[in-house]
Design a protein around this motif. Structure first.
Motif, mmCIF file in Angstrom:
data_model
loop_
_atom_site.group_PDB
_atom_site.id
_atom_site.type_symbol
_atom_site.label_atom_id
_atom_site.label_comp_id
_atom_site.label_asym_id
_atom_site.label_seq_id
_atom_site.Cartn_x
_atom_site.Cartn_y
_atom_site.Cartn_z
ATOM 1 N N ALA A 171 0.839 -1.200 0.000
ATOM 2 C CA ALA A 171 0.000 0.000 0.000
ATOM 3 C C ALA A 171 0.869 1.242 0.000
ATOM 4 O O ALA A 171 1.901 1.298 0.653
ATOM 5 C CB ALA A 171 -0.906 0.007 1.225
ATOM 6 N N LEU A 172 0.436 2.222 -0.758
ATOM 7 C CA LEU A 172 1.077 3.521 -0.768
ATOM 8 C C LEU A 172 -0.015 4.522 -0.410
ATOM 9 O O LEU A 172 -1.042 4.583 -1.072
ATOM 10 C CB LEU A 172 1.652 3.832 -2.155
ATOM 11 N N SER A 173 0.209 5.249 0.619
ATOM 12 C CA SER A 173 -0.808 6.189 1.086
ATOM 13 C C SER A 173 -0.420 7.597 0.667
ATOM 14 O O SER A 173 0.616 8.113 1.083
ATOM 15 C CB SER A 173 -0.919 6.099 2.614
ATOM 16 N N ILE A 174 -1.236 8.199 -0.173
ATOM 17 C CA ILE A 174 -1.014 9.574 -0.606
ATOM 18 C C ILE A 174 -1.754 10.476 0.374
ATOM 19 O O ILE A 174 -2.969 10.399 0.506
ATOM 20 C CB ILE A 174 -1.486 9.792 -2.052
ATOM 21 N N LYS A 175 -1.016 11.328 1.055
ATOM 22 C CA LYS A 175 -1.588 12.073 2.166
ATOM 23 C C LYS A 175 -1.930 13.520 1.853
ATOM 24 O O LYS A 175 -2.477 14.209 2.693
ATOM 25 C CB LYS A 175 -0.622 12.038 3.352
ATOM 26 N N ASP A 229 -2.337 13.709 -4.752
ATOM 27 C CA ASP A 229 -3.431 12.955 -5.358
ATOM 28 C C ASP A 229 -3.839 13.582 -6.692
ATOM 29 O O ASP A 229 -4.000 12.891 -7.698
ATOM 30 C CB ASP A 229 -4.630 12.912 -4.399
ATOM 31 N N THR A 267 -1.405 3.200 -10.280
ATOM 32 C CA THR A 267 -0.220 2.439 -9.883
ATOM 33 C C THR A 267 0.875 2.566 -10.929
ATOM 34 O O THR A 267 2.040 2.819 -10.607
ATOM 35 C CB THR A 267 -0.580 0.956 -9.663
#
Length: 91
Positions: A2-6, A11, A26
């Motif tokens: 998982a890659l979490s864009i914060k 985004d 991805t």
């Protein structure tokens, strides 16, 4: 995985790029990261090459600044004090 864009900006940029390329998010993120990594590694290699070239140039300038002709055996012996050693052995 998982890659979490914060952030909203990250985004937005990823979605905009994915829309332009037709890739999935991805694929877009993977390619963007790979391209940046490749670019930074190439810059580092170029920098290291520049440093090596600079060091070689400095070494050449230093070498040219000295008279590096071969020395005779007598000069070598004098540098190492061979005459003194021989004198001591004769005592």
């Amino acid at each position: 995985m998982a890659l979490s864009i914060k952030t909203e900006e990250a985004d937005r940029l990823a979605r905009e790029l994915a829309a332009l390329t037709g890739e999935t998010m991805t694929q877009t993120v993977t390619r963007a990261l790979q391209e940046r990594l490749d670019r930074l590694q190439a810059e580092r290699r170029a920098s290291q090459s520049d440093i090596a070239a600079s060091l070689l140039q400095v070494a050449e300038e230093i070498r040219e600044g000295f008279d590096l002709k071969p020395i005779s055996k007598a000069e070598w012996d004098a540098l190492w004090g061979e005459d003194e050693i021989e004198d001591l052995s004769k005592r």
